[in-house]
Design a protein around this motif. Sequence first.
Motif, mmCIF file in Angstrom:
data_model
loop_
_atom_site.group_PDB
_atom_site.id
_atom_site.type_symbol
_atom_site.label_atom_id
_atom_site.label_comp_id
_atom_site.label_asym_id
_atom_site.label_seq_id
_atom_site.Cartn_x
_atom_site.Cartn_y
_atom_site.Cartn_z
ATOM 1 N N GLY A 137 0.781 -1.230 0.000
ATOM 2 C CA GLY A 137 0.000 0.000 0.000
ATOM 3 C C GLY A 137 0.811 1.277 0.000
ATOM 4 O O GLY A 137 0.249 2.367 0.017
ATOM 5 N N ASP A 138 2.143 1.178 -0.022
ATOM 6 C CA ASP A 138 3.003 2.357 0.011
ATOM 7 C C ASP A 138 4.055 2.240 -1.092
ATOM 8 O O ASP A 138 4.845 1.281 -1.099
ATOM 9 N N TYR A 139 4.069 3.216 -1.979
ATOM 10 C CA TYR A 139 4.984 3.186 -3.125
ATOM 11 C C TYR A 139 6.447 3.060 -2.692
ATOM 12 O O TYR A 139 7.173 2.198 -3.183
ATOM 13 N N GLY A 140 6.884 3.918 -1.772
ATOM 14 C CA GLY A 140 8.283 3.882 -1.343
ATOM 15 C C GLY A 140 8.676 2.554 -0.744
ATOM 16 O O GLY A 140 9.770 2.041 -1.011
ATOM 17 N N CYS A 141 7.795 1.976 0.052
ATOM 18 C CA CYS A 141 8.080 0.676 0.658
ATOM 19 C C CYS A 141 8.106 -0.432 -0.394
ATOM 20 O O CYS A 141 8.938 -1.341 -0.330
ATOM 21 N N ALA A 142 7.209 -0.348 -1.374
ATOM 22 C CA ALA A 142 7.187 -1.345 -2.456
ATOM 23 C C ALA A 142 8.472 -1.286 -3.278
ATOM 24 O O ALA A 142 9.071 -2.319 -3.594
ATOM 25 N N VAL A 167 4.462 -0.631 -9.323
ATOM 26 C CA VAL A 167 3.816 -0.155 -10.549
ATOM 27 C C VAL A 167 2.397 0.322 -10.241
ATOM 28 O O VAL A 167 1.985 1.401 -10.674
ATOM 29 N N ASP A 168 1.651 -0.455 -9.475
ATOM 30 C CA ASP A 168 0.265 -0.095 -9.138
ATOM 31 C C ASP A 168 0.181 1.194 -8.325
ATOM 32 O O ASP A 168 -0.771 1.957 -8.460
ATOM 33 N N LEU A 169 1.169 1.427 -7.470
ATOM 34 C CA LEU A 169 1.150 2.574 -6.570
ATOM 35 C C LEU A 169 1.871 3.802 -7.124
ATOM 36 O O LEU A 169 1.798 4.883 -6.529
ATOM 37 N N ALA A 170 2.540 3.654 -8.250
ATOM 38 C CA ALA A 170 3.389 4.729 -8.762
ATOM 39 C C ALA A 170 2.618 5.988 -9.132
ATOM 40 O O ALA A 170 3.131 7.097 -8.970
ATOM 41 N N GLY A 171 1.410 5.839 -9.636
ATOM 42 C CA GLY A 171 0.697 7.032 -10.108
ATOM 43 C C GLY A 171 1.488 7.673 -11.235
ATOM 44 O O GLY A 171 1.852 7.012 -12.200
ATOM 45 N N GLU A 172 1.820 8.947 -11.091
ATOM 46 C CA GLU A 172 2.592 9.658 -12.107
ATOM 47 C C GLU A 172 4.097 9.555 -11.883
ATOM 48 O O GLU A 172 4.878 10.051 -12.692
ATOM 49 N N ARG A 173 4.510 8.915 -10.805
ATOM 50 C CA ARG A 173 5.945 8.782 -10.523
ATOM 51 C C ARG A 173 6.551 7.731 -11.436
ATOM 52 O O ARG A 173 5.966 6.663 -11.631
ATOM 53 N N PRO A 174 7.721 8.005 -11.952
ATOM 54 C CA PRO A 174 8.388 6.983 -12.765
ATOM 55 C C PRO A 174 9.006 5.910 -11.869
ATOM 56 O O PRO A 174 9.574 6.218 -10.827
#
Length: 183
Positions: A137-142, A167-174
């Motif tokens: 549930g957290d992009y940085g942790c993933a 990938v699922d949590l990235a949103g607009e972040r590369p």
Amino acid sequence: AQAESQARLAVTGLEAMDRYWSLRADAWLLLIRALRSADPARAAQEADAFVRWVSAPEAPEGLPLVALVQAEQAAGDPRDPSAAYRHYEEAMTKADALGIPSAIAEVAQSYGSFLIARGDLQRASTIIGKTAGWAAGDYGCAVLQAQLYQALGDEGEALREARAWAVDLAGERPLPAALREPA
């Protein structure tokens, strides 16, 4: 440059607003990180100013941010490699004592990345393991989980799952280039 500009606006704009102390601290941490890659001398000056501000008597006690900023600064200074470890350990201890997931994740992401970069994968596994429950549930942790599996040479299901979460949590972040699926 844009991160530096926006973070500086937040740090300055929140100066007189005591109730937004943690937001100002987060913005200042972002400012220091943005400066570190572009101008290490200015980053060091901002880090010193931040440490003085957070160390003031009216600041909340026990926060890991001072030790985290000191650890990140020390990580870029080859003169005393053990200093970064000492500061990271202090930051992690304080974050664990607080028990606030966002504080633990903030320190673990920085410390874990530091350990992976140095090839200290056993210690990295311990530190990054603190965030495993939040990776879905957290992009940085993933991203951090995927980076650890990759560094360990694990190309199996664990890496695929962590990469999928990122990938699922990235949103607009590369997604970091090393974690992108081959074309």
